[in-house]
Design a protein around this motif. Sequence first.
Motif, mmCIF file in Angstrom:
data_model
loop_
_atom_site.group_PDB
_atom_site.id
_atom_site.type_symbol
_atom_site.label_atom_id
_atom_site.label_comp_id
_atom_site.label_asym_id
_atom_site.label_seq_id
_atom_site.Cartn_x
_atom_site.Cartn_y
_atom_site.Cartn_z
ATOM 1 N N MET A 1 -9.375 9.859 -5.797
ATOM 2 C CA MET A 1 -9.082 8.481 -6.128
ATOM 3 C C MET A 1 -9.153 7.650 -4.846
ATOM 4 N N LYS A 2 -9.729 6.458 -4.941
ATOM 5 C CA LYS A 2 -9.865 5.546 -3.797
ATOM 6 C C LYS A 2 -8.541 4.827 -3.567
ATOM 7 N N HIS A 3 -8.144 4.737 -2.299
ATOM 8 C CA HIS A 3 -6.904 4.049 -1.928
ATOM 9 C C HIS A 3 -7.185 3.035 -0.828
ATOM 10 N N THR A 4 -6.427 1.954 -0.843
ATOM 11 C CA THR A 4 -6.492 0.931 0.192
ATOM 12 C C THR A 4 -5.083 0.710 0.712
ATOM 13 N N TYR A 5 -4.949 0.713 2.040
ATOM 14 C CA TYR A 5 -3.650 0.537 2.680
ATOM 15 C C TYR A 5 -3.753 -0.586 3.701
ATOM 16 N N ARG A 6 -2.871 -1.562 3.630
ATOM 17 C CA ARG A 6 -2.814 -2.645 4.614
ATOM 18 C C ARG A 6 -1.920 -2.188 5.766
ATOM 19 N N THR A 7 -2.503 -2.107 6.946
ATOM 20 C CA THR A 7 -1.763 -1.599 8.095
ATOM 21 C C THR A 7 -0.723 -2.605 8.569
ATOM 22 N N LYS A 8 0.237 -2.099 9.326
ATOM 23 C CA LYS A 8 1.311 -2.922 9.878
ATOM 24 C C LYS A 8 1.420 -2.639 11.379
ATOM 25 N N GLY A 9 1.288 -3.676 12.197
ATOM 26 C CA GLY A 9 1.509 -3.539 13.630
ATOM 27 C C GLY A 9 0.348 -2.971 14.420
ATOM 28 N N GLU A 16 -9.183 2.313 4.117
ATOM 29 C CA GLU A 16 -9.596 2.774 2.795
ATOM 30 C C GLU A 16 -9.961 4.247 2.904
ATOM 31 N N PHE A 17 -9.625 5.018 1.884
ATOM 32 C CA PHE A 17 -9.910 6.451 1.900
ATOM 33 C C PHE A 17 -9.876 6.995 0.485
ATOM 34 N N ASP A 18 -10.478 8.156 0.307
ATOM 35 C CA ASP A 18 -10.427 8.871 -0.963
ATOM 36 C C ASP A 18 -9.416 10.003 -0.836
ATOM 37 N N LEU A 19 -8.710 10.253 -1.921
ATOM 38 C CA LEU A 19 -7.746 11.340 -1.977
ATOM 39 C C LEU A 19 -8.036 12.152 -3.237
ATOM 40 N N ALA A 75 -0.372 6.071 5.528
ATOM 41 C CA ALA A 75 -1.163 5.689 4.353
ATOM 42 C C ALA A 75 -1.448 6.878 3.446
ATOM 43 N N VAL A 76 -1.899 7.982 4.029
ATOM 44 C CA VAL A 76 -2.258 9.133 3.183
ATOM 45 C C VAL A 76 -1.017 9.752 2.540
#
Length: 85
Positions: A1-9, A16-19, A75-76
């Motif tokens: 499944m494709k995931h998107t994570y907004r980083t902080k700092g 973006e990555f697949d899991l 994120a992961v």
Amino acid sequence: MKHTYRTKGTCSTQIEFDLNGDIVSNVEFTGGCNGNLQGISSLVDGLTVEQIESKLKGIRCGFKPTSCPDQLAVAVKEAYDSENA
């Protein structure tokens, strides 16, 4: 499944990555140090969430409390936990 994570700092703004189960692939950072982040993406391709966490969690960038590799570990783990809740 494709995931998107907004980083902080960090200089990068998004990951973006697949899991697939606990295997991470196709990691792409938006922004940040392009060459270094391409290298990290290549090195973690095919690793498990646990392996990425054990290698990258807690890495700091200068005086910042986090880094792009640390944010990838966060994120992961979040994605894995949300898929297995």
